[in-house]
Design a protein around this motif. Structure first.
Motif, PDB file in Angstrom:
ATOM      1  N   GLN A  49       0.824  -1.207   0.000  1.00  0.00           N
ATOM      2  CA  GLN A  49       0.000   0.000   0.000  1.00  0.00           C
ATOM      3  C   GLN A  49       0.858   1.257   0.000  1.00  0.00           C
ATOM      4  O   GLN A  49       0.440   2.303  -0.505  1.00  0.00           O
ATOM      5  CB  GLN A  49      -0.947  -0.003   1.207  1.00  0.00           C
ATOM      6  N   SER A  50       2.065   1.166   0.542  1.00  0.00           N
ATOM      7  CA  SER A  50       2.953   2.332   0.530  1.00  0.00           C
ATOM      8  C   SER A  50       3.389   2.684  -0.886  1.00  0.00           C
ATOM      9  O   SER A  50       3.843   3.805  -1.145  1.00  0.00           O
ATOM     10  CB  SER A  50       4.168   2.079   1.424  1.00  0.00           C
ATOM     11  N   TRP A  51       3.253   1.741  -1.807  1.00  0.00           N
ATOM     12  CA  TRP A  51       3.499   2.004  -3.222  1.00  0.00           C
ATOM     13  C   TRP A  51       2.212   2.374  -3.954  1.00  0.00           C
ATOM     14  O   TRP A  51       2.206   3.227  -4.832  1.00  0.00           O
ATOM     15  CB  TRP A  51       4.126   0.764  -3.884  1.00  0.00           C
ATOM     16  N   VAL A  52       1.119   1.712  -3.598  1.00  0.00           N
ATOM     17  CA  VAL A  52      -0.148   1.938  -4.292  1.00  0.00           C
ATOM     18  C   VAL A  52      -0.689   3.349  -4.050  1.00  0.00           C
ATOM     19  O   VAL A  52      -1.096   4.043  -4.998  1.00  0.00           O
ATOM     20  CB  VAL A  52      -1.202   0.900  -3.843  1.00  0.00           C
ATOM     21  N   ILE A  53      -0.695   3.775  -2.800  1.00  0.00           N
ATOM     22  CA  ILE A  53      -1.363   5.024  -2.433  1.00  0.00           C
ATOM     23  C   ILE A  53      -0.772   6.248  -3.145  1.00  0.00           C
ATOM     24  O   ILE A  53      -1.516   7.018  -3.769  1.00  0.00           O
ATOM     25  CB  ILE A  53      -1.361   5.213  -0.905  1.00  0.00           C
ATOM     26  N   PRO A  54       0.538   6.472  -3.098  1.00  0.00           N
ATOM     27  CA  PRO A  54       1.054   7.654  -3.802  1.00  0.00           C
ATOM     28  C   PRO A  54       0.883   7.575  -5.310  1.00  0.00           C
ATOM     29  O   PRO A  54       0.690   8.602  -5.973  1.00  0.00           O
ATOM     30  CB  PRO A  54       2.537   7.701  -3.394  1.00  0.00           C
ATOM     31  N   ALA A  55       0.955   6.364  -5.868  1.00  0.00           N
ATOM     32  CA  ALA A  55       0.751   6.211  -7.313  1.00  0.00           C
ATOM     33  C   ALA A  55      -0.679   6.580  -7.689  1.00  0.00           C
ATOM     34  O   ALA A  55      -0.915   7.307  -8.673  1.00  0.00           O
ATOM     35  CB  ALA A  55       1.067   4.780  -7.737  1.00  0.00           C
ATOM     36  N   ASP A  56      -1.641   6.088  -6.921  1.00  0.00           N
ATOM     37  CA  ASP A  56      -3.037   6.422  -7.203  1.00  0.00           C
ATOM     38  C   ASP A  56      -3.298   7.917  -7.026  1.00  0.00           C
ATOM     39  O   ASP A  56      -4.056   8.524  -7.795  1.00  0.00           O
ATOM     40  CB  ASP A  56      -3.971   5.621  -6.291  1.00  0.00           C
ATOM     41  N   ARG A  57      -2.677   8.507  -6.005  1.00  0.00           N
ATOM     42  CA  ARG A  57      -2.878   9.948  -5.781  1.00  0.00           C
ATOM     43  C   ARG A  57      -2.440  10.751  -7.010  1.00  0.00           C
ATOM     44  O   ARG A  57      -3.159  11.644  -7.471  1.00  0.00           O
ATOM     45  CB  ARG A  57      -2.102  10.412  -4.547  1.00  0.00           C
ATOM     46  N   ARG A  58      -1.283  10.422  -7.554  1.00  0.00           N
ATOM     47  CA  ARG A  58      -0.807  11.149  -8.732  1.00  0.00           C
ATOM     48  C   ARG A  58      -1.714  10.894  -9.943  1.00  0.00           C
ATOM     49  O   ARG A  58      -1.959  11.800 -10.747  1.00  0.00           O
ATOM     50  CB  ARG A  58       0.636  10.751  -9.034  1.00  0.00           C
ATOM     51  N   ALA A  59      -2.215   9.669 -10.072  1.00  0.00           N
ATOM     52  CA  ALA A  59      -3.130   9.366 -11.174  1.00  0.00           C
ATOM     53  C   ALA A  59      -4.417  10.172 -11.047  1.00  0.00           C
ATOM     54  O   ALA A  59      -4.937  10.708 -12.050  1.00  0.00           O
ATOM     55  CB  ALA A  59      -3.444   7.873 -11.203  1.00  0.00           C
ATOM     56  N   PHE A  60      -4.942  10.281  -9.838  1.00  0.00           N
ATOM     57  CA  PHE A  60      -6.180  11.042  -9.634  1.00  0.00           C
ATOM     58  C   PHE A  60      -5.964  12.535  -9.901  1.00  0.00           C
ATOM     59  O   PHE A  60      -6.847  13.211 -10.437  1.00  0.00           O
ATOM     60  CB  PHE A  60      -6.720  10.822  -8.223  1.00  0.00           C
ATOM     61  N   LEU A  61      -4.803  13.044  -9.508  1.00  0.00           N
ATOM     62  CA  LEU A  61      -4.499  14.443  -9.794  1.00  0.00           C
ATOM     63  C   LEU A  61      -4.443  14.688 -11.303  1.00  0.00           C
ATOM     64  O   LEU A  61      -4.911  15.719 -11.793  1.00  0.00           O
ATOM     65  CB  LEU A  61      -3.171  14.839  -9.142  1.00  0.00           C
ATOM     66  N   HIS A  62      -3.859  13.743 -12.024  1.00  0.00           N
ATOM     67  CA  HIS A  62      -3.787  13.882 -13.478  1.00  0.00           C
ATOM     68  C   HIS A  62      -5.183  13.818 -14.089  1.00  0.00           C
ATOM     69  O   HIS A  62      -5.504  14.592 -15.013  1.00  0.00           O
ATOM     70  CB  HIS A  62      -2.901  12.795 -14.073  1.00  0.00           C
ATOM     71  N   LEU A  63      -6.012  12.921 -13.588  1.00  0.00           N
ATOM     72  CA  LEU A  63      -7.387  12.849 -14.074  1.00  0.00           C
ATOM     73  C   LEU A  63      -8.136  14.150 -13.801  1.00  0.00           C
ATOM     74  O   LEU A  63      -8.904  14.624 -14.647  1.00  0.00           O
ATOM     75  CB  LEU A  63      -8.110  11.675 -13.401  1.00  0.00           C
ATOM     76  N   ALA A  64      -7.919  14.731 -12.628  1.00  0.00           N
ATOM     77  CA  ALA A  64      -8.580  16.000 -12.301  1.00  0.00           C
ATOM     78  C   ALA A  64      -8.157  17.088 -13.266  1.00  0.00           C
ATOM     79  O   ALA A  64      -8.989  17.878 -13.752  1.00  0.00           O
ATOM     80  CB  ALA A  64      -8.258  16.403 -10.864  1.00  0.00           C
ATOM     81  N   GLU A  65      -6.866  17.137 -13.576  1.00  0.00           N
ATOM     82  CA  GLU A  65      -6.367  18.150 -14.503  1.00  0.00           C
ATOM     83  C   GLU A  65      -6.935  17.948 -15.904  1.00  0.00           C
ATOM     84  O   GLU A  65      -7.348  18.909 -16.563  1.00  0.00           O
ATOM     85  CB  GLU A  65      -4.840  18.099 -14.534  1.00  0.00           C
ATOM     86  N   ARG A  66      -6.974  16.695 -16.357  1.00  0.00           N
ATOM     87  CA  ARG A  66      -7.519  16.385 -17.672  1.00  0.00           C
ATOM     88  C   ARG A  66      -8.995  16.748 -17.788  1.00  0.00           C
ATOM     89  O   ARG A  66      -9.490  17.088 -18.858  1.00  0.00           O
ATOM     90  CB  ARG A  66      -7.378  14.888 -17.966  1.00  0.00           C
TER      91      ARG A  66
END
Length: 222
Positions: free
Chosen positions: A46-63
């Motif tokens: 989860q220490s790998w999953v959580i920051p990766a998902d956070r960045r993906a969600f930020l990119h989706l928000a920007e898009r």
């Protein structure tokens, strides 16, 4: 009859509900028979999953900001939640016996990281409304798993509230996030930006990758 976003979210979540047999680890955690090593691996993955998902969600928000602002609001909330969850992980890892040296040297498992890799793919390729629908359906199962794990860690391992806070966070319902999902999906329906077939396909793959996550952890050697 016009189909509403609430109807679509409900039926999609039901259709994509995982097979209970696809998760070999959570039942063992619930029974108190899962080894501490599996709990440690869960925290580390989860220490790998959580920051990766956070960045993906930020990119989706920007898009989404210009063409689907309702979806952008949903993704921003997800990113904020992942940031909060990341702050709760150290207490969980410590309770599982993971020290800084172990965390720094840990090599993540491909079967566990397929899920965030696909979320990253969706952040680049998925239509915002479709991704909102797929993610929301998937989160239902994840929240249930977290509720079971939090209860079991207290009952069988004596974990404190602080150590269980990561799972409590995802287990607790979020009416505000649910409303943002409804708003985003409804906007997608109203503007013709939602492709139900594609969204279902995205959700199906998310569930399969999540099943792979749990199966990988469930079959680790004790």
């Amino acid at each position: 009859m016009t189909r509403t976003a609430r109807d679509l979210l409900r039926t999609t979540t039901t259709r994509l509900a995982p097979d209970p047999r696809s998760n070999p680890l959570v039942p063992r955690i619930a029974q108190g028979t899962a080894p501490r090593s599996a709990l440690a691996a869960l925290a580390l993955e989860q220490s790998w999953v959580i920051p990766a998902d956070r960045r993906a969600f930020l990119h989706l928000a920007e898009r989404s900001l210009v063409t689907a602002p309702e979806a952008a609001a949903f993704f921003r909330s997800l990113a904020e939640g992942e940031a909060l969850a990341e702050e709760l992980l150290p207490s969980l890892a410590q309770a599982c016996g993971v020290d800084e040296t172990a965390a720094a040297s840990y090599e993540p498992l491909a079967g566990c990281q397929a899920y965030p890799a696909y979320v990253a793919w969706l952040s680049l390729n998925g239509s915002p409304a479709d991704v909102v629908l797929a993610l929301t359906a998937n989160f239902s199962a994840w929240g249930g798993y977290c509720a079971t794990i939090a209860k079991a860690l207290r009952a069988h391992h004596g974990f404190t509230d602080e150590a269980c806070a990561f799972f409590d966070f995802f287990a607790d319902p979020s009416p505000e996030l649910d409303e943002k999902a409804v708003t985003a999906v409804q906007a997608g329906l109203d503007t013709g930006q939602l492709n139900e077939s594609l969204a279902h396909g995205y959700g199906r793959l998310l569930q399969l990758y999540e099943a792979m996550f749990w199966s990988t952890l469930g079959h680790l050697p004790s």
